[in-house]
Design a protein around this motif. Structure first.
Motif, short mmCIF file in Angstrom:
data_model
loop_
_atom_site.label_atom_id
_atom_site.label_comp_id
_atom_site.label_asym_id
_atom_site.label_seq_id
_atom_site.Cartn_x
_atom_site.Cartn_y
_atom_site.Cartn_z
N GLU A 326 -0.98 3.65 1.90
CA GLU A 326 -0.92 2.64 2.95
C GLU A 326 -1.66 3.65 4.18
OE1 GLU A 326 2.25 0.40 3.71
OE2 GLU A 326 1.90 -1.07 2.56
N SER A 327 -1.12 4.97 4.28
CA SER A 327 -1.41 5.83 5.48
C SER A 327 -1.59 7.34 4.77
CB SER A 327 -0.25 5.72 6.32
OG SER A 327 1.03 6.61 5.77
N ARG A 328 -2.34 8.00 5.62
CA ARG A 328 -2.57 9.63 5.31
C ARG A 328 -1.24 10.06 5.27
NH1 ARG A 328 -6.81 10.16 8.44
NH2 ARG A 328 -8.27 10.64 6.44
N THR A 355 -13.81 18.16 4.45
CA THR A 355 -13.86 19.14 5.67
C THR A 355 -12.57 19.71 5.74
OG1 THR A 355 -13.53 17.64 7.29
CG2 THR A 355 -15.61 17.86 6.81
N ASN A 356 -12.71 20.87 6.61
CA ASN A 356 -11.40 21.48 6.97
C ASN A 356 -10.40 20.64 7.80
OD1 ASN A 356 -11.34 23.98 5.83
ND2 ASN A 356 -13.03 24.54 7.31
N LYS A 357 -10.96 19.76 8.64
CA LYS A 357 -10.14 18.78 9.43
C LYS A 357 -9.24 17.85 8.61
CE LYS A 357 -10.98 15.03 12.77
NZ LYS A 357 -11.80 14.11 13.43
N GLU A 358 -9.47 17.60 7.68
CA GLU A 358 -8.44 16.74 6.67
C GLU A 358 -7.48 17.46 6.04
OE1 GLU A 358 -12.39 15.98 5.74
OE2 GLU A 358 -11.89 14.61 7.48
N ALA A 359 -7.82 18.72 5.87
CA ALA A 359 -6.82 19.83 5.52
C ALA A 359 -5.76 19.98 6.17
CB ALA A 359 -7.32 21.13 4.85
N ILE A 589 -7.16 6.17 1.03
CA ILE A 589 -6.14 5.32 1.99
C ILE A 589 -6.75 3.79 2.24
CG2 ILE A 589 -5.00 5.47 4.54
CD1 ILE A 589 -5.96 8.48 4.31
N LYS A 590 -5.44 3.18 1.78
CA LYS A 590 -5.98 1.50 2.24
C LYS A 590 -5.81 1.07 3.80
CE LYS A 590 -2.53 0.53 -0.29
NZ LYS A 590 -1.41 -0.09 -1.17
N GLY A 591 -4.78 1.88 4.59
CA GLY A 591 -4.93 1.48 5.78
C GLY A 591 -4.01 0.15 5.69
N ASN A 592 -3.95 -0.63 7.11
CA ASN A 592 -3.20 -1.94 7.19
C ASN A 592 -4.01 -3.06 7.82
OD1 ASN A 592 -3.38 -1.45 9.97
ND2 ASN A 592 -1.52 -0.04 9.63
N LYS A 593 -3.34 -4.11 7.86
CA LYS A 593 -4.22 -5.16 8.41
C LYS A 593 -4.93 -4.94 9.75
CE LYS A 593 -1.33 -8.87 6.36
NZ LYS A 593 -0.39 -9.97 6.42
N GLU A 594 -4.25 -4.20 10.78
CA GLU A 594 -4.70 -3.76 12.05
C GLU A 594 -5.75 -2.87 11.76
OE1 GLU A 594 -1.45 -3.68 11.37
OE2 GLU A 594 -1.12 -5.70 12.10
N ASN A 595 -5.79 -2.13 10.89
CA ASN A 595 -6.80 -0.97 10.81
C ASN A 595 -6.91 -0.62 9.29
OD1 ASN A 595 -8.30 1.39 11.20
ND2 ASN A 595 -6.77 2.99 11.12
N PRO A 596 -7.51 -1.64 8.55
CA PRO A 596 -7.99 -1.21 7.10
C PRO A 596 -9.09 -0.40 6.85
CG PRO A 596 -9.26 -3.40 8.05
CD PRO A 596 -8.39 -2.88 9.40
#
Length: 664
Positions: A326-328, A355-359, A589-596
């Motif tokens: 659901e989230s990172r 990228t390094n940003k995700e790490a 990541i699936k996210g949620n209803k507000e931020n799919p």
């Protein structure tokens, strides 16, 4: 010859004359083939001094040379090994009028030159203040774009849309090259162009090198760029003894100007010279199930040699697992939980990011769990560096009330000849220090300059404060061996808006490091999980590989628009997947209803991995039906996709593979 050599490898090794393209899939033993072919050529009468082996990195050239010398008991040191740049450099230098050393433009020279050019453009009102500031921040990208333009031999008007100062990029490009000529320097990309010009315009020199390098072998041929290809074509002469080894499915350096089309056109380019194509299609690294899914992903690319990579008999089956969160944060916690159960195998595990940003988000979670990583190890040196600690003490003194302990660390860095006796109180103020030197005007001037610097630092944003300390205070000159560490500090400082938050983060990390060092026992102290980018993982292999954040906008990235860019992004995923030997875990990541959030389109051909995966325990739902998932994929042409809304955490140790110790 060795009985363990397969038929395709043998065919490549035994190739004698004429052009040959060797399609070397990941884990297919390409370096083994190259050094064995060198040995075969020499044993069959080829003069070793007439053989040239070209690689793309110095490390690869050294490794290949060492393997060759070991195989031949160092009997043939005449074989030439080198990178494109080193070989072209030697050709240019050997044929210059005075054999003088060519001065290469350093990164510092390039950066300062571009800063000056951008400042001039702002003064000429070709850039607004905000555009100028964006350009300054984007200087590393501008340097890369200049390199790409030169390597592709195209006009600066074809600058990438990602460059914020695109409207004046032609001015920047021309000004940069003018400055290089003015100061008598060249960059690596100019070296290729200059070598091409030398060989093109001097038939006698061209003939000399064509005769000297009768056999040319190139590794990682898929990464060649147009200018390099032009120079190689001039070196080949009429014999066309080019042995090119590479994998078009692993061409991932388009941003540097690499063109996989050159490899794809190989047969057509040499059609009059009876070219050979050899496919090294047996992989000695990945389990068969892992390769099955790797092949499914890469087969979606339209522009490639059609081929199927097969697993060697001893590779085993391996396992591939699809998960969603659901989230990172939940994803990163799941990764940390997995790593906790494999603390004695961390060296055999890699988590690969786009990228390094995700790490960075994972690194924060690992610090909380006390799990060491390669980045953790690198940063340990960074945080312990003397120059970094001096910079932190300056910032602390500036914003934390002028404390005595900070003052004593910095007052004579650089040397100001200010006595430690001036620190008579726990809180240091300028008036007291000036009073100490009531009869010494010179020292008073030093004190005033010091406190002026402190006041300046206190009003700057973190990354500007670090820049000020490096240049105005002089940390770069004082600690010339700490450049990399200070670069890391400056890079980290850009993530924070205030000095207070930046300083708190530095303190937190140091404390975490200390606790982590105390927590680890001697048996697992040397174990560190490998956090890498997909680019950085090329050529490496690991027992377990986890690929997180497989979402649209990340891979493919938002900047990938054209078909060729999308296909390169897919190749990058393929490279990452083929690092795994025993188990491959892929998550989005699936996210949620507000931020799919949408899963990557690249997962579409392997959607079944998510059809029956365990649910995210936070969602309170069970696994969704495969029918509902499958219905979302009926149109192959669709560029976006959605997966099971509840698939999540890794299989327990009781799963079919019995390999992964994570409870759902």
């Amino acid at each position: 010859m060795n009985n363990n050599i397969n038929a395709s490898q043998m065919k490549a090794i035994m190739h004698s004359k004429g052009p040959a393209i060797v399609l070397a899939g990941p884990g297919s033993g390409k370096t083994f083939v190259i050094v064995r072919r060198l040995e075969h050529l020499i044993k069959n009468g080829v003069d070793p001094s007439k053989i040239l082996v070209i690689t793309f990195t110095k490390a690869a050239a050294i490794e290949m040379q060492i393997r060759f010398l070991k195989l031949t008991d160092s009997a043939y040191p005449e074989v030439s090994f080198g990178t494109f740049h080193s070989i072209f450099y030697q050709i240019i230098r050997s044929n210059s009028s005075n054999h003088s050393k060519i001065e290469i433009a350093t990164l510092k020279f390039k950066t300062e030159t571009l800063q000056d050019i951008l400042s001039r453009l702002k003064a000429d009102r070709k850039l607004s203040l905000s555009e100028f500031e964006e350009g300054i921040e984007q200087i590393p990208d501008i340097i890369s774009e200049i390199s790409r333009i030169k390597n592709l031999d195209i006009s600066p008007m074809e600058c990438s849309e990602s460059i914020s100062v695109k409207k004046v990029f032609a001015d920047i490009f021309d000004g940069y090259n003018k400055r290089l000529r003015e100061f008598g320097r060249i960059d690596f990309d100019d070296m290729i162009a200059r070598c091409h010009e030398l060989l093109q315009n001097n038939p006698s020199i061209r003939s000399l090198y064509q005769e000297r390098f009768e056999y040319i072998l190139i590794d990682e041929y898929q990464d060649i760029n147009p200018m390099q290809h032009k120079v190689v074509s001039l070196l080949l002469g009429e014999k066309k003894n080019l042995f090119a080894v590479g994998d078009d499915d692993q061409s991932i350096y388009g941003f540097r100007g690499s063109d996989p089309g050159i490899m794809l056109d190989f047969i057509e380019s040499f059609k009059n010279y009876n070219p050979a194509m050899i496919n090294l299609d047996i992989n000695y690294r990945c389990g068969s199930k892992i390769l099955l899914y790797c092949n499914k992903v890469i087969e979606e690319n339209a522009v490639r040699f059609k081929k199927i990579l097969r697993a060697a008999e001893n590779n085993g089956t391996g396992g591939v697992y699809g998960r969603s969160y659901e989230s990172r944060l939940r994803q990163m916690e799941a990764i940390a939980s997995f790593l906790e159960k494999h603390m004695y195998e961390l060296n055999d595990i890699a988590v690969l990011f786009r990228t390094n940003k995700e790490a960075k988000s994972l690194l924060n979670v690992l610090n909380r769990f006390g799990i060491p990583s390669n980045i953790d190890s690198d940063n340990a040196c960074f945080y312990e560096d003397k120059a970094v600690n001096i910079a932190i003490s300056y910032i602390s003194f500036a914003i934390n009330g002028h404390k005595r302990r900070d003052y004593l660390k910095i007052i004579n860095v650089p040397m100001r000849y200010i006595s430690r006796e001036t620190a008579g109180k726990e809180i240091i103020n300028e008036r007291d220090v000036l009073g100490f030197y009531n009869d010494n005007q010179n020292r008073q001037q030093e004190v005033k300059r010091f406190f002026t610097s402190i006041n300046m630092i206190s009003h700057l944003r973190p990354h500007l404060a670090v820049k000020y300390l490096r240049s105005a205070v002089g940390l770069d000159k004082l600690f010339s061996g700490s450049k990399d560490a200070l670069d890391e500090l400056e890079k980290l400082s850009k993530e924070y808006d205030s000095l207070k938050n930046f300083l708190e983060k530095m303190t937190e990390i140091k404390e975490t490091k200390a606790k982590s060092a105390q927590k680890k026992n001697t048996d697992s102290a040397s174990q560190r999980v490998n956090l890498l980018t997909m680019h950085g993982s090329k050529g490496l292999e690991y027992k377990y590989v986890w690929l997180p954040d497989l979402n649209e906008g990340i891979i493919p990235s938002r900047s990938a628009v054209s078909i060729s860019q999308i296909e390169e992004e897919r190749r990058m995923l393929y490279v990452a997947m083929t690092r795994a030997k025993t188990a491959l875990i892929m998550s989005y990541i699936k996210g949620n209803k507000e931020n799919p959030m949408l899963p990557s389109r690249f997962l579409r051909p392997i959607k079944e991995l998510w059809d029956h995966s365990p649910s995210d325990s936070s969602s309170g739902s069970s696994t969704s039906s495969s029918n509902s998932t499958s219905s979302r994929y009926r149109s192959k042409a669709s560029e976006t996709a959605s997966y099971s809304a509840s698939s999540s955490i890794l299989p327990s140790s009781g799963s079919a593979s019995g390999l992964l110790k994570i409870n759902s």
